[in-house]
Scaffold this active site. Structure first.
Site, mmCIF file in Angstrom:
data_model
loop_
_atom_site.group_PDB
_atom_site.id
_atom_site.type_symbol
_atom_site.label_atom_id
_atom_site.label_comp_id
_atom_site.label_asym_id
_atom_site.label_seq_id
_atom_site.Cartn_x
_atom_site.Cartn_y
_atom_site.Cartn_z
ATOM 1 C CG ASP A 1 -22.996 -15.387 13.673
ATOM 2 O OD1 ASP A 1 -22.290 -14.897 12.767
ATOM 3 O OD2 ASP A 1 -23.840 -14.734 14.311
ATOM 4 C CB SER B 1 -27.582 -7.448 18.317
ATOM 5 O OG SER B 1 -27.705 -7.009 16.986
ATOM 6 C CG ASN C 1 -27.016 -13.386 11.669
ATOM 7 O OD1 ASN C 1 -27.744 -13.079 12.602
ATOM 8 N ND2 ASN C 1 -25.860 -14.018 11.844
ATOM 9 N N GLY D 1 -25.623 -7.345 9.383
ATOM 10 C CA GLY D 1 -25.385 -5.908 9.568
ATOM 11 C C GLY D 1 -24.487 -5.334 8.480
ATOM 12 C CE1 TYR E 1 -20.258 -8.619 19.416
ATOM 13 C CE2 TYR E 1 -21.579 -9.195 21.338
ATOM 14 C CZ TYR E 1 -20.927 -9.568 20.169
ATOM 15 O OH TYR E 1 -20.941 -10.869 19.779
ATOM 16 C CD GLU F 1 -31.032 -7.465 16.043
ATOM 17 O OE1 GLU F 1 -29.928 -7.744 15.586
ATOM 18 O OE2 GLU F 1 -32.014 -8.222 15.976
ATOM 19 N NE ARG G 1 -22.430 -12.465 11.076
ATOM 20 C CZ ARG G 1 -23.193 -11.644 11.799
ATOM 21 N NH1 ARG G 1 -23.469 -10.443 11.374
ATOM 22 N NH2 ARG G 1 -23.672 -12.033 12.955
ATOM 23 C CD GLU H 1 -27.318 -15.870 14.683
ATOM 24 O OE1 GLU H 1 -28.548 -15.733 14.554
ATOM 25 O OE2 GLU H 1 -26.554 -14.924 14.937
#
Ligand SMILES: Nc1ncnc2c1ncn2[C@@H]1O[C@H](COP(=O)(O)OP(=O)(O)O)[C@@H](O)[C@H]1O
Ligand SMILES: [Mg+2]
Length: 310
Positions: free
Chosen positions: A257, A149, A271, A275, A216, A13, A255, A269
């Site tokens: 999800d 990602s 993060n 991002g 995406y 990433e 963050r 998950e």
């Protein structure tokens, strides 16, 4: 203030990290800070020692930067840094560990099984696939344990698709998860300090729902913030996200999800370093809360300097 921005590294990433960092550097400069950009490599410790930053802004994603490696070094050097500590990062990056912690805390996360490459090569794990497919049903989701990602994630609609999906996932990590597919709305809850920011919903616009590359691409997924949820749904989703942060130790900045199914939220998950690019979800959520990117960066820095003030 002298702020080192840690970015890049050798993670898959890397590209996202460079974009997050560019935006952060820009904001820090506008705020009047002295920015020391560091593309993380073998001279990281030397550079940090030479530059003596007052704080490090970690803008790295994936293995190497979001997994606690860089954080561990910053802790050794005594440099305050943004985002969760090394231990929390290590828990979040590894979906096998994170999901185990969630289950332990009673947080709903989809049923799953984890396998290493060694289990297939040396222990005949392939012979157990039919049993677990029976338990999880189809479609099921195959993903590398440590990734991000959506890299290496595949949906298998039938037993014949599982081996290919496993090979794809194993090219990203030597441990993979086979997970029950949850149908529902895709939500992300960003947490800043003790507060959850407005919830973002990702709505795929037609096309192949399971083709992440297509999804995406600009325009193929629409993001709505705040997501249109009933107060009950919002409370359930927020509670699950905050409980996840507590279970993983990433309160303050993360963050989460999730998928909101008919029977409630299912956490996929957390993060540890979400991002921060111009299309990322955390900045969108901050904006929906009336916070500019500069304000967001300032809040994140303040928490690094005075963790208790989070
Ligand atoms: N169990 C699941 N059921 C349905 N969709 C899933 C599931 N797991 C992952 N996905 C889809 O894949 C995306 C990425 O999965 P996630 O677990 O968040 O991994 P990553 O670390 O790559 O973001 C999710 O946002 C969702 O769209
Ligand atoms: Mg995710």
């Amino acid at each position: 203030m002298k702020v080192a921005v840690l970015k890049g590294g050798r993670s898959l990433e890397r590209g996202v990290s460079l974009r997050s960092a560019a935006r952060v550097e820009d904001a820090l400069e506008r705020l009047g800070h002295k920015v020391v950009p560091i593309d993380v490599g073998s001279d990281l410790v030397k550079r940090l020692r030479a530059e003596e930053p007052e704080v490090a802004f970690v803008a790295m994603h994936g293995v190497g930067g979001e997994d606690g490696t860089a954080q561990e070094l910053l802790e050794i050097l005594g440099i305050p840094f943004t985002g969760p500590d090394a231990a929390a990062c290590a828990r979040c990056i590894d979906k096998v560990m994170a999901k185990a912690a969630m289950r332990g805390a009673g947080i709903p996360t989809p049923d799953s099984f984890a396998f290493t490459q060694t289990a297939f090569r040396e222990l005949g794990a392939a012979d157990a696939l039919a049993d677990l497919e029976g338990t999880l049903g189809f479609p099921l989701v195959v993903k590398p344990s440590r990734g991000g990602s959506s890299l290496g994630i595949k949906f298998a609609g039938a037993p014949t698709e599982v081996p290919g999906a496993l090979i794809a996932a194993f090219s990203y990590d030597d441990r993979v998860i086979l997970e029950r597919f949850v149908a529902g709305r895709e939500l992300a809850v960003s947490v800043l300090g003790t507060e959850p920011l407005p919830i973002v919903e990702a709505i795929p616009d037609g096309g192949d729902r399971y083709d992440f590359e297509a999804r995406y691409e600009i325009g193929r997924t629409r993001f709505v913030c705040p997501a249109d949820l009933s107060p009950t749904e919002r409370a359930a989703v927020t509670d699950a996200a905050l409980a996840t942060c507590r279970a993983l130790g990433c309160e303050g900045f993360a963050r989460v999800d999730l998928i909101l199914a008919a029977d409630g939220p299912w956490v996929l998950e957390a993060n540890a370093i979400p991002g921060l690019t111009d299309t990322s979800l955390l900045p969108q959520a901050a904006e929906a809360a009336g916070m500019s990117f500069e304000e967001l960066v300032t809040r994140i820095l303040d928490m690094a300097l005075a963790p208790s003030a989070a």
